[in-house]
Design an enzyme around this catalytic site. Structure first.
Site, PDB file in Angstrom:
ATOM      1  N   HIS A  48       0.910  -1.262   0.030  1.00  0.00           N
ATOM      2  CA  HIS A  48      -0.007   0.047  -0.305  1.00  0.00           C
ATOM      3  C   HIS A  48       0.830   1.135  -0.361  1.00  0.00           C
ATOM      4  O   HIS A  48       0.132   2.185   0.099  1.00  0.00           O
ATOM      5  CB  HIS A  48      -1.384   0.092   1.438  1.00  0.00           C
ATOM      6  CG  HIS A  48      -2.297  -0.848   1.233  1.00  0.00           C
ATOM      7  ND1 HIS A  48      -2.749  -2.097   0.655  1.00  0.00           N
ATOM      8  CD2 HIS A  48      -3.566  -0.659   0.868  1.00  0.00           C
ATOM      9  CE1 HIS A  48      -3.135  -2.586   0.219  1.00  0.00           C
ATOM     10  NE2 HIS A  48      -4.559  -1.898   0.234  1.00  0.00           N
ATOM     11  N   ASP A  82      -5.437   4.842   9.811  1.00  0.00           N
ATOM     12  CA  ASP A  82      -7.269   5.298   9.662  1.00  0.00           C
ATOM     13  C   ASP A  82      -8.174   4.075   8.647  1.00  0.00           C
ATOM     14  O   ASP A  82      -8.882   3.549   9.336  1.00  0.00           O
ATOM     15  CB  ASP A  82      -6.852   6.330   8.459  1.00  0.00           C
ATOM     16  CG  ASP A  82      -7.062   7.823   9.349  1.00  0.00           C
ATOM     17  OD1 ASP A  82      -7.146   7.423  10.834  1.00  0.00           O
ATOM     18  OD2 ASP A  82      -6.810   8.616   8.568  1.00  0.00           O
ATOM     19  N   GLU A 116      -9.072  13.635  14.750  1.00  0.00           N
ATOM     20  CA  GLU A 116      -8.733  14.352  14.117  1.00  0.00           C
ATOM     21  C   GLU A 116      -9.629  15.656  13.019  1.00  0.00           C
ATOM     22  O   GLU A 116      -9.751  16.055  13.302  1.00  0.00           O
ATOM     23  CB  GLU A 116      -8.718  12.940  13.559  1.00  0.00           C
ATOM     24  CG  GLU A 116      -7.831  11.807  12.718  1.00  0.00           C
ATOM     25  CD  GLU A 116      -7.495  10.886  11.234  1.00  0.00           C
ATOM     26  OE1 GLU A 116      -8.193  11.437  10.774  1.00  0.00           O
ATOM     27  OE2 GLU A 116      -6.254   9.866  11.573  1.00  0.00           O
TER      28      GLU A 116
HETATM   29  C1  LIG Z   1      -5.780   3.525   2.015  1.00  0.00           C
HETATM   30  C2  LIG Z   1      -5.174   3.549   2.758  1.00  0.00           C
HETATM   31  C3  LIG Z   1      -4.680   4.710   3.672  1.00  0.00           C
HETATM   32  C4  LIG Z   1      -3.868   5.086   4.794  1.00  0.00           C
HETATM   33  N1  LIG Z   1      -3.360   5.177   5.835  1.00  0.00           N
HETATM   34  C5  LIG Z   1      -2.692   5.661   7.203  1.00  0.00           C
HETATM   35  C6  LIG Z   1      -3.195   6.304   8.343  1.00  0.00           C
HETATM   36  O1  LIG Z   1      -3.733   6.246   8.776  1.00  0.00           O
HETATM   37  N2  LIG Z   1      -1.758   6.447   8.615  1.00  0.00           N
HETATM   38  C7  LIG Z   1      -0.848   5.750   8.140  1.00  0.00           C
HETATM   39  O2  LIG Z   1      -0.042   6.345   9.070  1.00  0.00           O
HETATM   40  N3  LIG Z   1      -0.727   5.105   7.291  1.00  0.00           N
HETATM   41  C8  LIG Z   1      -1.423   5.654   6.031  1.00  0.00           C
HETATM   42  N4  LIG Z   1      -1.383   4.904   4.756  1.00  0.00           N
HETATM   43  C9  LIG Z   1       0.175   4.497   4.862  1.00  0.00           C
HETATM   44  C10 LIG Z   1       0.509   3.405   5.000  1.00  0.00           C
HETATM   45  O3  LIG Z   1       0.585   2.681   6.274  1.00  0.00           O
HETATM   46  C11 LIG Z   1       2.292   3.013   4.444  1.00  0.00           C
HETATM   47  O4  LIG Z   1       1.871   2.661   2.747  1.00  0.00           O
HETATM   48  C12 LIG Z   1       2.350   1.346   4.711  1.00  0.00           C
HETATM   49  O5  LIG Z   1       3.684   1.181   4.180  1.00  0.00           O
HETATM   50  C13 LIG Z   1       2.025   0.260   4.046  1.00  0.00           C
HETATM   51  O6  LIG Z   1       2.048  -0.606   4.735  1.00  0.00           O
HETATM   52  P1  LIG Z   1       2.161  -2.086   4.221  1.00  0.00           P
HETATM   53  O7  LIG Z   1       1.897  -3.637   4.365  1.00  0.00           O
HETATM   54  O8  LIG Z   1       1.554  -1.663   2.674  1.00  0.00           O
HETATM   55  O9  LIG Z   1       3.376  -1.744   3.335  1.00  0.00           O
HETATM   56  P2  LIG Z   1       3.577  -1.756   1.961  1.00  0.00           P
HETATM   57  O10 LIG Z   1       3.907  -0.814   1.102  1.00  0.00           O
HETATM   58  O11 LIG Z   1       3.972  -3.353   1.179  1.00  0.00           O
HETATM   59  O12 LIG Z   1       6.131  -1.755   2.551  1.00  0.00           O
HETATM   60  C14 LIG Z   1       6.262   0.076   2.880  1.00  0.00           C
HETATM   61  C15 LIG Z   1       7.795  -0.297   3.208  1.00  0.00           C
HETATM   62  O13 LIG Z   1       8.549  -0.584   4.191  1.00  0.00           O
HETATM   63  C16 LIG Z   1       8.841  -2.097   4.050  1.00  0.00           C
HETATM   64  N5  LIG Z   1       8.305  -3.134   4.512  1.00  0.00           N
HETATM   65  C17 LIG Z   1       7.130  -3.687   4.891  1.00  0.00           C
HETATM   66  N6  LIG Z   1       6.921  -5.569   5.639  1.00  0.00           N
HETATM   67  C18 LIG Z   1       8.763  -5.104   5.929  1.00  0.00           C
HETATM   68  C19 LIG Z   1       8.816  -5.943   6.574  1.00  0.00           C
HETATM   69  N7  LIG Z   1       8.109  -6.744   8.311  1.00  0.00           N
HETATM   70  N8  LIG Z   1      10.058  -5.269   7.279  1.00  0.00           N
HETATM   71  C20 LIG Z   1      11.226  -4.326   6.538  1.00  0.00           C
HETATM   72  N9  LIG Z   1       9.475  -3.662   6.055  1.00  0.00           N
HETATM   73  C21 LIG Z   1       8.891  -3.632   5.817  1.00  0.00           C
HETATM   74  C22 LIG Z   1       8.439  -1.640   1.935  1.00  0.00           C
HETATM   75  O14 LIG Z   1       9.927  -2.523   1.821  1.00  0.00           O
HETATM   76  C23 LIG Z   1       8.079  -0.534   1.945  1.00  0.00           C
HETATM   77  O15 LIG Z   1      10.236   0.285   1.764  1.00  0.00           O
HETATM   78  C24 LIG Z   1      -2.306   4.528   3.755  1.00  0.00           C
HETATM   79  C25 LIG Z   1      -2.262   3.562   3.138  1.00  0.00           C
HETATM   80  C26 LIG Z   1      -2.935   3.659   2.406  1.00  0.00           C
HETATM   81  C27 LIG Z   1      -3.138   3.298   0.766  1.00  0.00           C
END
Ligand SMILES: Cc1cc2nc3c(=O)[nH]c(=O)nc-3n(C[C@H](O)[C@H](O)[C@H](O)COP(=O)(O)OP(=O)(O)OC[C@H]3O[C@@H](n4cnc5c(N)ncnc54)[C@H](O)[C@@H]3O)c2cc1C
Length: 496
Positions: free
Chosen positions: A71, A135, A248
């Site tokens: 994400h 969120d 918020e």
């Molecule tokens: C609809 C939506 C709503 C969101 N709302 C919020 C919010 O309210 N608050 C907020 O703070 N953020 C929010 N985000 C952003 C979100 O927190 C970040 O994009 C987060 O990185 C997404 O988590 P993911 O598991 O998809 O990680 P990914 O996108 O898969 O990874 C993000 C980063 O972390 C690294 N990573 C992933 N897993 C690990 C691991 N196990 N160990 C080490 N590194 C790792 C990856 O290599 C990459 O660099 C939102 C995003 C979306 C799309």
């Protein structure tokens, strides 16, 4: 290439072999992400089922990107010509476990667990829940701990990176560590907010607190930014029983536009927005403060809410409130996701921009950005709410403004793909204009979920913390293998 990787892993993994590795061509989603802006071709996608599998993948010597739920919006969890580790597979083999230490409850979870899964488990098992959220909950524990994890509880409990007791991490040399505030503390704090640069988190220990059954969810509207910020800042300074459980807020367009305007405020379809209440002389945008009170045993929440609201300077007649189950409140964005999937805006590109802006600069930001550049809205939420810096641990790797109070500004664009919606390049250009506005006006600001391409920009982003960040990289990932999609360091030995 994939067959080679598969063979190597089967030989090198000391415990269970990698289950079901998949080829990049069979699932293009691993070369993309929620943002839909960056597309790459990984050499392989590996689905680890243990930390030993993660070590084995790292020992191949290729760039390795742990991918949580993908994400990110700027390619951060991608690895062009490298290995993508599908961290979701870890959660399939290790369900959450309860840990009780000194009478306190914790959940030990695989880093690939979604926060929505952790919530469902913790409520079912203990009627408890983690204190700090995002969120949207279909994000992995490892993904948000690598960034920050911010929402309306942050002012009270700190971001998610302030709410971890222990982690298991595989560093860039393939070694497995168990770290916490008392044990390998430098690694622990490096990894938190470390953008995946210092190790792959395989397990995290998250504190749990008793969860309410129901919450009162309230929105009130302001015509003037200074009234909004004055109330919002006074609320996030409060503690204990004087404080809301969630604070918020967002900016919306002063019009009846169904997406950007009044329609984004009411909490129930039964109550409309009475636009005649909007003060005459209001500007192109209005502000909505969003607060929540948990229902607690023996407490008159109705009375407490009206007492707390009576002290605020919002526009009378523009208040909206509903009582909802706690779980429905926490999973509220899931319902927005379903709607966005139906209208096609969930799958389209998402050139999002997230910033932290110091409280001393937020009024100027409002004047130049919300009231000028974004006065017609962005086809999605424009969040702006304060958090308190004392809840952010300076030992973690995240960069935040120096100010005691700073605002999260989140521009969450959901427009339909062009030609139905605006051109992505125009939206990216507008984001750049906003960042440039922050720079040229000398704001104390940082990008959250940062995406820069040059060393100069990264050094500026981390500021005084840059040399510490570089030193941590040298210590924990000396070959610069991990999370190449962040574009901070280049793998040693790779041609530029
Ligand atoms: C609809 C939506 C709503 C969101 N709302 C919020 C919010 O309210 N608050 C907020 O703070 N953020 C929010 N985000 C952003 C979100 O927190 C970040 O994009 C987060 O990185 C997404 O988590 P993911 O598991 O998809 O990680 P990914 O996108 O898969 O990874 C993000 C980063 O972390 C690294 N990573 C992933 N897993 C690990 C691991 N196990 N160990 C080490 N590194 C790792 C990856 O290599 C990459 O660099 C939102 C995003 C979306 C799309």
């Amino acid at each position: 290439m994939l067959a080679y990787l598969d063979t190597q892993l089967h030989h090198q993994s000391s415990t269970s072999p990698t289950s079901n590795p998949t080829s990049p061509t069979s699932d293009p989603s691993f070369g993309s992400d929620f943002g839909g802006l960056i597309h790459t071709r990984p050499a392989a996608v590996i689905r680890p089922t243990s930390s030993a599998d993660v070590s084995a993948a790292i020992s191949l010597g290729l760039p390795v990107a742990p991918r949580g739920n993908g994400h990110s919006v700027h390619g951060q969890s991608q690895a062009d010509a490298g290995v993508v580790l599908d961290m979701r597979s870890l959660s399939l083999t290790s369900p959450p476990r309860t840990i009780i230490l000194d009478g306190l409850h914790y959940a030990d979870v695989s880093a690939g667990t979604l926060w929505s899964e952790l919530l469902a488990w913790a409520l079912r098992a203990h009627r408890m829940a983690p204190p700090s959220w995002t969120d949207y909950l279909d994000l992995t524990v490892g993904g948000t701990l690598s960034n920050g994890g911010v929402s309306g509880q942050t002012f009270r409990y700190g971001p998610q990176i302030s709410n971890v007791a222990e982690m298991e991490v595989v560093t860039g040399d393939g070694c497995r560590h168990v770290c916490g505030p008392e044990n390998e503390a430098d690694l622990f704090y490096s990894v938190l907010g470390g953008l995946g640069q210092f190790g792959v988190i395989t397990r995290a220990r998250i504190p749990l607190l008793p969860a309410p059954d129901m919450v009162k969810w309230i929105r009130v509207v302001y015509g003037r930014f200074e009234d909004y910020t004055s109330d919002a800042e006074s609320l996030v300074r409060r503690t204990g029983s004087d404080a809301f459980d969630y604070v918020e807020g967002f900016v919306f367009v002063n019009s009846d536009d169904p997406v950007n305007g009044y329609g984004s405020v009411p909490l129930s379809s039964e109550v409309g927005f009475d636009a005649s209440r909007v003060p005459t002389g209001s500007g192109p945008v209005l502000y909505c403060l969003e607060v929540v009170l948990h229902y607690r045993e023996g407490e008159d929440v109705e009375k407490r809410a009206s007492e707390m609201l009576s002290r605020l300077g919002y526009v009378r007649g523009l208040e909206f409130s509903v009582d909802v189950p706690y779980v429905d409140f926490l999973t509220r964005v899931k319902r927005a996701e379903e709607e966005a999937r139906t209208n096609g805006s969930w799958g389209g590109p998402h050139p999002w921009l997230n910033l932290f802006v110091a409280s001393s600069d937020i009024a100027d930001f409002d004047r130049r950005v919300f009231k000028e550049i974004l006065k017609d809205g962005i086809s999605g939420p424009m969040l702006v709410y304060p958090v308190v810096r004392s809840k952010w641990d300076p030992r973690t790797s995240i960069a935040v403004p120096a100010s005691d109070i700073f605002y999260l500004v989140a521009l969450l664009r959901f427009s339909r793909p062009h030609p139905g919606g605006q051109r992505v390049e125009d939206l990216v250009r507008q984001n750049r204009q906003i960042v440039n506005c922050c720079r040229t006006n000398g704001y104390d600001f940082k990008m959250y979920l940062p995406h820069y391409k040059t060393e100069e920009d990264w050094a500026r982003h981390f500021g005084d913390g840059w040399s510490r960040f570089v030193e941590r990289k040298r210590r924990y990932d000396p070959m610069a293998i991990l999370a190449p999609g962040q574009q901070i360091f280049r793998k040693k030995g790779m041609m530029s």
